[in-house]
Structure formats: structure tokens, C-alpha cells
Write an enzyme that holds these catalytic residues in place. Structure first.
Site, PDB file in Angstrom:
ATOM      1  N   ARG A   1       0.823  -1.084  -0.054  1.00  0.00           N
ATOM      2  CA  ARG A   1       0.013   0.001   0.135  1.00  0.00           C
ATOM      3  C   ARG A   1       0.869   1.225   0.048  1.00  0.00           C
ATOM      4  NH1 ARG A   1      -2.264   3.244   3.995  1.00  0.00           N
ATOM      5  NH2 ARG A   1      -4.573   4.078   3.537  1.00  0.00           N
TER       6      ARG A   1
ATOM      7  N   LYS B   1      -3.765   6.053   8.720  1.00  0.00           N
ATOM      8  CA  LYS B   1      -4.420   6.489   7.418  1.00  0.00           C
ATOM      9  C   LYS B   1      -5.197   7.905   7.649  1.00  0.00           C
ATOM     10  CE  LYS B   1      -8.752   4.918   5.014  1.00  0.00           C
ATOM     11  NZ  LYS B   1      -8.604   4.796   3.638  1.00  0.00           N
TER      12      LYS B   1
ATOM     13  N   SER C   1     -12.947  -2.600   1.032  1.00  0.00           N
ATOM     14  CA  SER C   1     -12.908  -2.155   2.189  1.00  0.00           C
ATOM     15  C   SER C   1     -14.365  -1.795   2.501  1.00  0.00           C
ATOM     16  CB  SER C   1     -12.239  -0.811   2.195  1.00  0.00           C
ATOM     17  OG  SER C   1     -10.687  -0.955   2.152  1.00  0.00           O
TER      18      SER C   1
HETATM   19  N1  TZP Z   1      -7.960   1.238   6.590  1.00  0.00           N
HETATM   20  C1  TZP Z   1      -8.574   1.540   7.800  1.00  0.00           C
HETATM   21  S1  TZP Z   1      -7.730   2.002   9.109  1.00  0.00           S
HETATM   22  C2  TZP Z   1      -6.165   1.556   8.056  1.00  0.00           C
HETATM   23  C3  TZP Z   1      -6.641   1.489   6.949  1.00  0.00           C
HETATM   24  C4  TZP Z   1      -5.413   1.349   5.692  1.00  0.00           C
HETATM   25  C5  TZP Z   1      -4.914   1.997   8.648  1.00  0.00           C
HETATM   26  C6  TZP Z   1      -4.216   0.860   9.599  1.00  0.00           C
HETATM   27  O1  TZP Z   1      -3.248   1.079   9.958  1.00  0.00           O
HETATM   28  P1  TZP Z   1      -2.755   0.676  11.773  1.00  0.00           P
HETATM   29  O2  TZP Z   1      -1.485   1.075  11.865  1.00  0.00           O
HETATM   30  O3  TZP Z   1      -2.810  -0.821  11.642  1.00  0.00           O
HETATM   31  O4  TZP Z   1      -3.764   1.187  12.559  1.00  0.00           O
END
Ligand code: TZP
Ligand code: MG
Length: 213
Positions: free
Chosen positions: A41, A141, A112
Site C-alpha cells: 500500500r 490512514k 474495504s
Molecule cells: N484502513 C482503515 S484503518 C487503516 C486502513 C488502511 C490503517 C491501519 O493502520 P494501523 O497502523 O494498523 O492502525
């Protein structure tokens, strides 16, 4: 090709998520320790693009192949097709699954879903798994929605008793047990592995849950 057990510990990462940028080292350690799926990503300021992104994707794909772990690309379905990745993960604002399915025979497609409205508006016919979250607050994010907590997972599992679910957002090996007990097939994480001081130990602590249950 797809098996829901692949979702058990789904590591997601781009070069910006790794403090020293050495994503190859982080992924290698995570694969050695036992992650079950990986998603490239590549986002944010200074993210790789074009040829550099493609070359990095190829390098990471090879690492995953060596450890026989599925290699998924986020958003960029054309790159996924081009380098013959194992699949693609799409968001609600990305290309429609229907429009890319022909390019992905026998490949993995993830989508998602952050709430029930998004679930209802999604055609899941060709979707192998849904990524549900954020469960908790996340700093990985920038445009993440409001966290839904464990209740989001519990309700999603009741809403669709069968679809493979991977939870996302603020997950660590300390809070994953409740999420899995709420009905998720697996957990996905960026920072708890990308920023770990001891990847081997942290990955094993996640996997302990599956060994005991
Ligand atoms: N989609 C929803 S939360 C997120 C994504 C890509 C980020 C998750 O990252 P982390 O560091 O595991 O909280
Ligand atoms: Mg996306």
C-alpha cells in the site's frame, strides 16, 4: 486460490510506513515470523510512483513468493495485473470490482467496507474478503473514518454470516483476541509490525491466538 485462513495475520505496508524506509527488511522479517498475507500500500508524500513503484512491487512479490504468502496490491489494479500479483485490494472510491474482474481470473479481490451503508451499496459477487474498519483509532490512514469498535465487527458478522472478514485499524497483538472472538477471520495491521522493535516476537504473539483456538 483464496482461503479465509490467509487473512489470519494480514500485514499491510508501504515505504512511508517504515520509520527508516527499509520495507524489504521489515517484510522479510515479517514473512519469516509467519504473516499469512501481505498488501503493498504505497501512499502519501514521497511515495514511489511509476517505474520505481513497479520495481519495488516486483521485489516484494518475490519475497512473498519465496515464503508462499499471497502478495496483494492496494488500489493500483493495473499494476497488480501488470506484475501478476496474487490480487488487488480496492476501496469504495477505487475502480468497481465488476470492471476489473475480467483481469483477475483466479486472483484475490478484497474490498474495504467501513459501515453497513457501504456494505449495502457494494456488489460482493466477486469479492473474496472484506476489510472492515477502522476498529480503533489509527494514525496510519489520514482519511480514516470514525472507529466502529469491536461492535462493528460483531454486527458485520451477524449481518453476513459467511463472508471472510479481516478487521483493520489500531489493531495490536494485545487487542486482537476480542476482535477475532467477535467474528473476524483475521486481523490486518500496518504500524504494529512496520514500527515494531521486535517483529519476530510481535508477529508470533499474534499467531499464538490461532494456535490456542
Ligand atoms: N484502513 C482503515 S484503518 C487503516 C486502513 C488502511 C490503517 C491501519 O493502520 P494501523 O497502523 O494498523 O492502525
Ligand atoms: Mg484504496
Amino acid at each position: 486460490m483464496f482461503d479465509r485462513q490467509m487473512l489470519q495475520l494480514y500485514f499491510i505496508c508501504g515505504t512511508n510506513d517504515v520509520p527508516d524506509g527499509d520495507i524489504e527488511r521489515v517484510l522479510t522479517e515479517a514473512l519469516k515470523a509467519g504473516i499469512t498475507m501481505f498488501q503493498f500500500r504505497e501512499k502519501g508524500e514521497g511515495a514511489l510512483t511509476g517505474e520505481a513503484k513497479k520495481q519495488m512491487a516486483l521485489t516484494l512479490k518475490e519475497l512473498c513468493q519465496y515464503y508462499q504468502v499471497p502478495f496483494i496490491i492496494n488500489d493500483d489494479w493495473e499494476l497488480a495485473v501488470h506484475i501478476d500479483a496474487d490480487g488487488v485490494h480496492l476501496g469504495q472510491d477505487d475502480q468497481d470490482v465488476k470492471e476489473v474482474i475480467n483481469y483477475f481470473p483466479d486472483k484475490i479481490i478484497g474490498l474495504s467496507v467501513s459501515d453497513f451503508h457501504e456494505y449495502d451499496q457494494s456488489d460482493l459477487t466477486y469479492v473474496d474478503y472484506i476489510g472492515v474498519g477502522p476498529v480503533y483509532e489509527t494514525s496510519s490512514k489520514s482519511d480514516a473514518k470514525k472507529p466502529g469498535g469491536i461492535e462493528l465487527i460483531r454486527k458485520m458478522r451477524l449481518y453476513d454470516e459467511d463472508i471472510p472478514i479481516v478487521a483493520i485499524g489500531g489493531i495490536t497483538n494485545k487487542n486482537c483476541e476480542l476482535i477475532l472472538k467477535a467474528g473476524a477471520d483475521g486481523v490486518s495491521t500496518i504500524s504494529s509490525i512496520a514500527r515494531s522493535q521486535n517483529i519476530e516476537q510481535d508477529v508470533k504473539a499474534y499467531l499464538d491466538y490461532y494456535q490456542k483456538n
